[in-house]
Design an enzyme around this catalytic site. Structure first.
Site, PDB file in Angstrom:
ATOM      1  N   HIS A   1       0.559   4.229  -2.626  1.00  0.00           N
ATOM      2  CA  HIS A   1       0.255   5.601  -2.220  1.00  0.00           C
ATOM      3  C   HIS A   1       1.384   6.561  -2.585  1.00  0.00           C
ATOM      4  O   HIS A   1       1.145   7.763  -2.732  1.00  0.00           O
ATOM      5  CB  HIS A   1      -0.035   5.658  -0.720  1.00  0.00           C
ATOM      6  CG  HIS A   1      -1.435   5.266  -0.381  1.00  0.00           C
ATOM      7  ND1 HIS A   1      -2.173   5.895   0.604  1.00  0.00           N
ATOM      8  CD2 HIS A   1      -2.254   4.319  -0.908  1.00  0.00           C
ATOM      9  CE1 HIS A   1      -3.375   5.348   0.663  1.00  0.00           C
ATOM     10  NE2 HIS A   1      -3.442   4.378  -0.242  1.00  0.00           N
TER      11      HIS A   1
ATOM     12  N   HIS B   1      -6.128  -6.073  -1.854  1.00  0.00           N
ATOM     13  CA  HIS B   1      -7.039  -6.078  -0.704  1.00  0.00           C
ATOM     14  C   HIS B   1      -7.391  -7.487  -0.242  1.00  0.00           C
ATOM     15  O   HIS B   1      -8.248  -7.649   0.628  1.00  0.00           O
ATOM     16  CB  HIS B   1      -8.311  -5.296  -1.031  1.00  0.00           C
ATOM     17  CG  HIS B   1      -8.128  -3.814  -0.954  1.00  0.00           C
ATOM     18  ND1 HIS B   1      -9.164  -2.919  -1.115  1.00  0.00           N
ATOM     19  CD2 HIS B   1      -7.019  -3.055  -0.723  1.00  0.00           C
ATOM     20  CE1 HIS B   1      -8.693  -1.689  -0.994  1.00  0.00           C
ATOM     21  NE2 HIS B   1      -7.401  -1.742  -0.757  1.00  0.00           N
TER      22      HIS B   1
ATOM     23  N   ARG C   1       0.833  -1.209   0.000  1.00  0.00           N
ATOM     24  CA  ARG C   1       0.000   0.000   0.000  1.00  0.00           C
ATOM     25  C   ARG C   1       0.866   1.257   0.000  1.00  0.00           C
ATOM     26  O   ARG C   1       0.549   2.256  -0.655  1.00  0.00           O
ATOM     27  CB  ARG C   1      -0.919  -0.007   1.217  1.00  0.00           C
ATOM     28  CG  ARG C   1      -1.879   1.182   1.311  1.00  0.00           C
ATOM     29  CD  ARG C   1      -2.858   0.976   2.457  1.00  0.00           C
ATOM     30  NE  ARG C   1      -3.859   2.029   2.532  1.00  0.00           N
ATOM     31  CZ  ARG C   1      -3.811   3.043   3.391  1.00  0.00           C
ATOM     32  NH1 ARG C   1      -2.802   3.140   4.257  1.00  0.00           N
ATOM     33  NH2 ARG C   1      -4.772   3.952   3.408  1.00  0.00           N
TER      34      ARG C   1
ATOM     35  N   ASN D   1      -3.781   8.864   4.347  1.00  0.00           N
ATOM     36  CA  ASN D   1      -2.613   8.247   4.979  1.00  0.00           C
ATOM     37  C   ASN D   1      -2.612   8.367   6.499  1.00  0.00           C
ATOM     38  O   ASN D   1      -2.031   7.529   7.198  1.00  0.00           O
ATOM     39  CB  ASN D   1      -1.323   8.879   4.449  1.00  0.00           C
ATOM     40  CG  ASN D   1      -1.109   8.625   2.966  1.00  0.00           C
ATOM     41  OD1 ASN D   1      -1.415   7.547   2.464  1.00  0.00           O
ATOM     42  ND2 ASN D   1      -0.598   9.624   2.257  1.00  0.00           N
TER      43      ASN D   1
END
Length: 323
Positions: free
Chosen positions: A69, A196, A65, A97
């Site tokens: 990001h 996910h 992740r 975040n």
């Protein structure tokens, strides 16, 4: 024009073309980028990532992740790792975040180990990319050849993080548009969403979905998830995104969607009568197809806005610009 003038003009043109080609070649990412300058870099990074994931299985999801990001904000330039300063508004404090992005210390540890053997050579952006690949393989996911040669930014953008990072509440159309703006197609969107299948989400991100009595959620699944997520309070309570194989990067995420058991709205919209339905169905039935496409999409994502050649810097520590 004399012969000599023609000759010098021609030679200047040739020199210019060669210069452009040379710069272009240098700017390209390559899997062999550190073979000569730091041959043990990837092994050193992997050792740190292995220790972190062995200590906490969930860290694999956090590292993947973190790379995602990073790449969606200013490109894959390690801007997400920069701490707040008078001149830098840290992406760590952006709403997508804040309180959820993790793994900064793991990347910093990997950087410190690499600095011991090759000071000033390996970028934090490359360490993030390698860490994501290693994290995947350590929880049973696919591997891929990471292209290297990124450099680190000297800036961050909290505002871009708050506008460009996908939201758990996004519609399918918004997600498709968001990914397209980064050069990623619908197949990339569905494949990357498969991350996910590991990790956890905070209660406030899925509360509306499990209490909304919608037709797009399995009633038994919703009832089970309410145990960890009360209607009032407990915003930070964590629940695994995939109840069945929460610590394995596999294709079970798509099976969950087929059963209306996607935890986040942005998960279940991938199977909502739209253009992505057939891809979800394919990945649910074919784990090899998912693994291959996930790896390809991660490579493609790793190219977004990469700083190369003379652009950017090599940070000594990942959380701060060199003094």
């Amino acid at each position: 024009m004399s012969y000599h003038n023609h000759f010098f003009v021609a030679m200047a043109t040739v020199f210019y073309v060669l210069l452009v080609l040379n710069v272009s070649c240098k700017a390209q990412l390559s899997s062999t980028f550190y073979n000569a300058s730091c041959p043990n870099a990837l092994t050193t990074i992997r050792n740190t990532i292995r220790q972190a994931v062995s200590s906490e299985r969930r860290m694999a999801a956090s590292l993947i992740r973190l790379h995602f990001h990073d790449c969606f904000v200013q490109g894959c330039d390690a801007s997400i790792l920069l701490d707040e300063t008078p001149s830098i508004e840290s992406e760590k404090t952006a709403l997508p975040n804040l309180g959820s992005a993790r793994g900064f210390d793991v990347i910093e540890n990997a950087k410190a180990e690499v600095e011991k053997i090759c000071p000033g050579i390996v970028s934090c952006a490359d360490i993030l990319a390698v860490a994501a690949r290693d994290a995947s393989t350590l929880v049973g996911g696919p591997s891929w050849t990471v292209k290297l040669g990124r450099r680190d930014s000297t800036t961050a953008s909290k505002s871009v993080a708050e506008t460009d990072l996908p939201s758990p509440f996004d519609t399918l159309e918004t997600l498709i548009s968001s990914f397209a703006s980064k050069g990623l197609n619908t197949r990339d969107l569905v494949a990357l969403s498969g991350a996910h299948t590991i990790g956890q989400a905070q209660c406030f991100l899925f509360r509306d979905r499990i209490y909304g009595n919608g037709t797009d959620i399995d009633s038994g699944f919703a009832a089970t998830r309410r145990r960890q997520c009360p209607q009032d309070g407990g915003n930070g309570n964590l629940a695994p995104l995939d109840l069945v194989t929460p610590n394995s990067l596999d294709n079970n995420y798509y099976t969950n969607l087929m059963q209306r058991k996607g935890l986040l709205q942005s998960d279940q919209v991938l199977l909502s009568g739209g253009s992505t339905d057939s891809i979800v169905s394919e990945y649910s039935a074919n784990s090899r197809a998912f693994s291959a496409d996930f790896a390809a999409a991660m490579i493609k994502m790793g190219d977004i806005g990469a700083l190369t050649a003379q652009n950017g810097i090599i940070r000594t520590v990942c959380s701060a610009v060199n003094q």
